[in-house]
Write a protein that holds these residues in place. Structure first.
Motif, PDB file in Angstrom:
ATOM      1  N   ASN A  95       3.894   9.367   9.345  1.00  0.00           N
ATOM      2  CA  ASN A  95       4.344   7.980   9.405  1.00  0.00           C
ATOM      3  C   ASN A  95       4.239   7.481  10.840  1.00  0.00           C
ATOM      4  O   ASN A  95       4.855   8.047  11.748  1.00  0.00           O
ATOM      5  N   SER A  96       3.464   6.448  11.051  1.00  0.00           N
ATOM      6  CA  SER A  96       3.305   5.855  12.380  1.00  0.00           C
ATOM      7  C   SER A  96       4.168   4.606  12.485  1.00  0.00           C
ATOM      8  O   SER A  96       4.406   3.908  11.496  1.00  0.00           O
ATOM      9  N   THR A  97       4.619   4.335  13.710  1.00  0.00           N
ATOM     10  CA  THR A  97       5.510   3.199  13.954  1.00  0.00           C
ATOM     11  C   THR A  97       4.970   2.363  15.102  1.00  0.00           C
ATOM     12  O   THR A  97       4.602   2.902  16.151  1.00  0.00           O
ATOM     13  N   VAL A  98       4.934   1.060  14.900  1.00  0.00           N
ATOM     14  CA  VAL A  98       4.555   0.110  15.947  1.00  0.00           C
ATOM     15  C   VAL A  98       5.663  -0.934  16.033  1.00  0.00           C
ATOM     16  O   VAL A  98       6.068  -1.506  15.013  1.00  0.00           O
ATOM     17  N   ARG A  99       6.135  -1.162  17.256  1.00  0.00           N
ATOM     18  CA  ARG A  99       7.239  -2.111  17.461  1.00  0.00           C
ATOM     19  C   ARG A  99       6.900  -3.025  18.631  1.00  0.00           C
ATOM     20  O   ARG A  99       6.418  -2.570  19.674  1.00  0.00           O
ATOM     21  N   SER A 100       7.165  -4.317  18.459  1.00  0.00           N
ATOM     22  CA  SER A 100       6.889  -5.313  19.490  1.00  0.00           C
ATOM     23  C   SER A 100       8.062  -6.278  19.587  1.00  0.00           C
ATOM     24  O   SER A 100       8.565  -6.759  18.564  1.00  0.00           O
ATOM     25  N   ALA A 110      19.235 -18.411  28.666  1.00  0.00           N
ATOM     26  CA  ALA A 110      19.096 -18.450  27.206  1.00  0.00           C
ATOM     27  C   ALA A 110      17.813 -17.717  26.840  1.00  0.00           C
ATOM     28  O   ALA A 110      16.786 -17.861  27.512  1.00  0.00           O
ATOM     29  N   LYS A 111      17.870 -16.949  25.760  1.00  0.00           N
ATOM     30  CA  LYS A 111      16.738 -16.106  25.392  1.00  0.00           C
ATOM     31  C   LYS A 111      16.433 -16.245  23.907  1.00  0.00           C
ATOM     32  O   LYS A 111      17.329 -16.158  23.065  1.00  0.00           O
ATOM     33  N   PHE A 112      15.153 -16.446  23.634  1.00  0.00           N
ATOM     34  CA  PHE A 112      14.671 -16.426  22.256  1.00  0.00           C
ATOM     35  C   PHE A 112      13.680 -15.277  22.132  1.00  0.00           C
ATOM     36  O   PHE A 112      12.723 -15.181  22.908  1.00  0.00           O
ATOM     37  N   SER A 113      13.912 -14.405  21.156  1.00  0.00           N
ATOM     38  CA  SER A 113      13.050 -13.231  20.989  1.00  0.00           C
ATOM     39  C   SER A 113      12.584 -13.119  19.546  1.00  0.00           C
ATOM     40  O   SER A 113      13.259 -13.579  18.609  1.00  0.00           O
ATOM     41  N   TYR A 114      11.436 -12.488  19.407  1.00  0.00           N
ATOM     42  CA  TYR A 114      10.847 -12.259  18.088  1.00  0.00           C
ATOM     43  C   TYR A 114      10.413 -10.797  18.024  1.00  0.00           C
ATOM     44  O   TYR A 114       9.603 -10.342  18.839  1.00  0.00           O
ATOM     45  N   THR A 115      10.970 -10.066  17.053  1.00  0.00           N
ATOM     46  CA  THR A 115      10.730  -8.625  16.930  1.00  0.00           C
ATOM     47  C   THR A 115       9.954  -8.332  15.655  1.00  0.00           C
ATOM     48  O   THR A 115      10.287  -8.858  14.578  1.00  0.00           O
ATOM     49  N   VAL A 116       8.943  -7.487  15.798  1.00  0.00           N
ATOM     50  CA  VAL A 116       8.148  -7.024  14.656  1.00  0.00           C
ATOM     51  C   VAL A 116       8.138  -5.501  14.685  1.00  0.00           C
ATOM     52  O   VAL A 116       7.853  -4.898  15.731  1.00  0.00           O
ATOM     53  N   PRO A 159       6.462   3.748   4.645  1.00  0.00           N
ATOM     54  CA  PRO A 159       7.901   3.618   4.352  1.00  0.00           C
ATOM     55  C   PRO A 159       8.246   4.325   3.037  1.00  0.00           C
ATOM     56  O   PRO A 159       7.420   4.418   2.122  1.00  0.00           O
ATOM     57  N   ARG A 160       9.473   4.803   2.951  1.00  0.00           N
ATOM     58  CA  ARG A 160       9.909   5.507   1.750  1.00  0.00           C
ATOM     59  C   ARG A 160      10.629   4.545   0.809  1.00  0.00           C
ATOM     60  O   ARG A 160      11.049   3.448   1.195  1.00  0.00           O
ATOM     61  N   ASP A 161      10.755   4.971  -0.432  1.00  0.00           N
ATOM     62  CA  ASP A 161      11.478   4.230  -1.470  1.00  0.00           C
ATOM     63  C   ASP A 161      10.893   2.841  -1.688  1.00  0.00           C
ATOM     64  O   ASP A 161      11.629   1.865  -1.911  1.00  0.00           O
ATOM     65  N   ALA A 162       9.573   2.732  -1.609  1.00  0.00           N
ATOM     66  CA  ALA A 162       8.865   1.480  -1.914  1.00  0.00           C
ATOM     67  C   ALA A 162       9.334   0.311  -1.058  1.00  0.00           C
ATOM     68  O   ALA A 162       9.328  -0.843  -1.490  1.00  0.00           O
ATOM     69  N   ARG A 163       9.738   0.576   0.155  1.00  0.00           N
ATOM     70  CA  ARG A 163      10.133  -0.500   1.060  1.00  0.00           C
ATOM     71  C   ARG A 163       8.900  -1.162   1.660  1.00  0.00           C
ATOM     72  O   ARG A 163       7.808  -0.595   1.689  1.00  0.00           O
ATOM     73  N   LEU A 164       9.102  -2.384   2.181  1.00  0.00           N
ATOM     74  CA  LEU A 164       8.010  -3.088   2.834  1.00  0.00           C
ATOM     75  C   LEU A 164       7.672  -2.419   4.165  1.00  0.00           C
ATOM     76  O   LEU A 164       8.535  -1.832   4.828  1.00  0.00           O
ATOM     77  N   SER A 165       6.433  -2.550   4.574  1.00  0.00           N
ATOM     78  CA  SER A 165       5.990  -1.896   5.808  1.00  0.00           C
ATOM     79  C   SER A 165       6.426  -2.646   7.059  1.00  0.00           C
ATOM     80  O   SER A 165       6.583  -2.045   8.121  1.00  0.00           O
ATOM     81  N   THR A 166       6.623  -3.953   6.960  1.00  0.00           N
ATOM     82  CA  THR A 166       6.863  -4.774   8.151  1.00  0.00           C
ATOM     83  C   THR A 166       8.186  -5.507   8.043  1.00  0.00           C
ATOM     84  O   THR A 166       8.487  -6.118   7.010  1.00  0.00           O
ATOM     85  N   ASP A 167       8.957  -5.444   9.121  1.00  0.00           N
ATOM     86  CA  ASP A 167      10.193  -6.209   9.254  1.00  0.00           C
ATOM     87  C   ASP A 167      10.099  -7.077  10.501  1.00  0.00           C
ATOM     88  O   ASP A 167       9.544  -6.652  11.527  1.00  0.00           O
ATOM     89  N   THR A 168      10.646  -8.279  10.417  1.00  0.00           N
ATOM     90  CA  THR A 168      10.678  -9.184  11.571  1.00  0.00           C
ATOM     91  C   THR A 168      12.104  -9.681  11.785  1.00  0.00           C
ATOM     92  O   THR A 168      12.911  -9.733  10.849  1.00  0.00           O
ATOM     93  N   LEU A 169      12.388 -10.060  13.026  1.00  0.00           N
ATOM     94  CA  LEU A 169      13.714 -10.574  13.361  1.00  0.00           C
ATOM     95  C   LEU A 169      13.571 -11.586  14.489  1.00  0.00           C
ATOM     96  O   LEU A 169      12.990 -11.285  15.535  1.00  0.00           O
ATOM     97  N   SER A 170      14.099 -12.781  14.267  1.00  0.00           N
ATOM     98  CA  SER A 170      14.157 -13.822  15.295  1.00  0.00           C
ATOM     99  C   SER A 170      15.595 -13.918  15.791  1.00  0.00           C
ATOM    100  O   SER A 170      16.530 -13.952  14.988  1.00  0.00           O
ATOM    101  N   ARG A 171      15.760 -13.983  17.113  1.00  0.00           N
ATOM    102  CA  ARG A 171      17.105 -13.938  17.678  1.00  0.00           C
ATOM    103  C   ARG A 171      17.214 -14.931  18.829  1.00  0.00           C
ATOM    104  O   ARG A 171      16.318 -15.032  19.670  1.00  0.00           O
ATOM    105  N   LEU A 172      18.340 -15.655  18.879  1.00  0.00           N
ATOM    106  CA  LEU A 172      18.665 -16.541  19.994  1.00  0.00           C
ATOM    107  C   LEU A 172      19.980 -16.061  20.587  1.00  0.00           C
ATOM    108  O   LEU A 172      20.978 -15.924  19.875  1.00  0.00           O
TER     109      LEU A 172
END
Length: 351
Positions: A301-306, A320-326, A332-345
């Protein structure tokens, strides 16, 4: 018979008469040799005659009223000196560099003096900086940022979210230490919908101004991505591609080892290759762009995070900071999605 005898006598007579003559000559030569006086050879030292050098009279400068001590040398004009002193007093490296740059055009005669004064200031500041690093204790020289954010939503859905992180760095003479921590928590209608915790420690040994050897210890937990804990250890080489005011870029690469405990009680350990990039770019108007990316490439299992972020300065140490995480998981196990994203202020405090 008589004729033959006379002939023999005639032939031998001259030889017999010549013998007394030769003996007489020898005696005269011997007497002459005894009368000759031979003197011993004498070695006489060479005679050196030194001629005096002609005296050349020194130029009489006093006769024409000229004094070398009174000849004025180049000086820094008062306007340039005032600006240079102000920049040095403010510890403004960029301001000093600008004055040195334009002093040559404004007053070429004093350009070398301006450059010399700026160089002396830089050398003195570098010595003071090195002495401070050498004498500081382990609890000094820490700088960093603390970030906090949150939100609450009520009505058709009740959502509560909190986020916080800390990024601390200590710059030593040879070592750089970095501590990272982050926590994200969210509840939707009384049910936890996000829960992620990360921690990292990164020691760097500086080989030169740009090259370094890094270590990386990491822990993360995100059961919504399918694992309760994941440990990572890596050692490798890093290089600062850009090292100038307002722009830094570091690249790292090396082998790694990861162990993951999944939510279905399955554990996986594997060797991996790790690479990372860290960009910090100061834009105009107090804006700053940052990018932190990492990748673990392994067999299972390979992982890439940005994490891309834009930070705007508000007041003093506050931003003030706005960030976007991928984050991408290849298997992934248990049929989960491969990609998650998160936007944060969030709000950032720097120290």
């Amino acid at each position: 018979m008589i004729l033959l005898t006379l002939s023999a006598l005639t032939l031998t007579a001259p030889a017999a008469a010549a013998a007394p003559l030769a003996q007489a000559r020898s005696r005269r030569a011997a007497r002459r040799a005894r009368g000759t006086l031979r003197l011993p050879e004498l070695e006489l030292p060479p005679v050196v005659v030194e001629a005096p050098e002609p005296e050349v009279p020194a130029p009489a400068l006093g006769d024409v009223g000229v004094s070398l001590a009174k000849i004025p040398g180049p000086t820094i004009p008062p306007e340039i000196r005032a600006m240079l002193d102000a920049a040095i007093a403010a510890n403004d490296e960029a301001g000093v560099a600008t004055i040195v740059k334009y002093a040559r055009a404004g007053d070429p005669g004093s350009a070398d003096l301006v450059l010399r004064q700026a160089s002396d200031w830089r050398a003195a500041r570098a010595r003071a900086h090195d002495e401070r690093l050498q004498q500081a204790s382990a609890f000094e020289l820490w700088t960093g940022k603390v970030e906090a954010g949150g939100f609450i939503s009520t009505g058709n859905s009740n959502i509560t979210g909190l986020t916080g992180s800390a990024d601390l760095t200590r710059e030593g003479l040879r070592w750089r230490h970095r501590l990272l921590g982050q926590a994200d928590f969210q509840r939707t209608d009384g049910v936890t919908s996000r829960e992620r915790y990360t921690f990292g420690y990164q020691p760097n040994y500086k080989v030169s101004d740009r090259a370094y050897i890094y270590g990386n210890l990491g822990f993360e937990s995100d059961r919504f991505l399918g694992y309760t804990s994941r440990y990572a250890v890596s050692v490798g080489a890093g290089y600062g591609v850009f090292r100038r005011s307002g722009l830094t870029l570091d690249l790292e690469a090396g082998p790694a080892f990861r162990q993951t405990d999944f939510t279905d009680d399955f554990m996986q350990s594997s060797l991996a290759a790790r690479g990372s990039m860290n960009l910090n770019w100061a834009l105009i108007g107090g804006l700053r762009l940052t990018e932190e990316a990492s990748a673990y490439l392994e067999q299972y299992n390979s992982t890439v995070r940005s994490v891309s972020a834009l930070e705007a300065k508000l007041l003093g140490p506050l931003s003030a900071k706005f960030s976007y995480t991928v984050q991408y998981e290849s298997e992934p196990r248990d049929a989960r999605l491969s990609t998650d994203t998160l936007s944060r202020l969030s709000l950032v405090y720097s120290f």
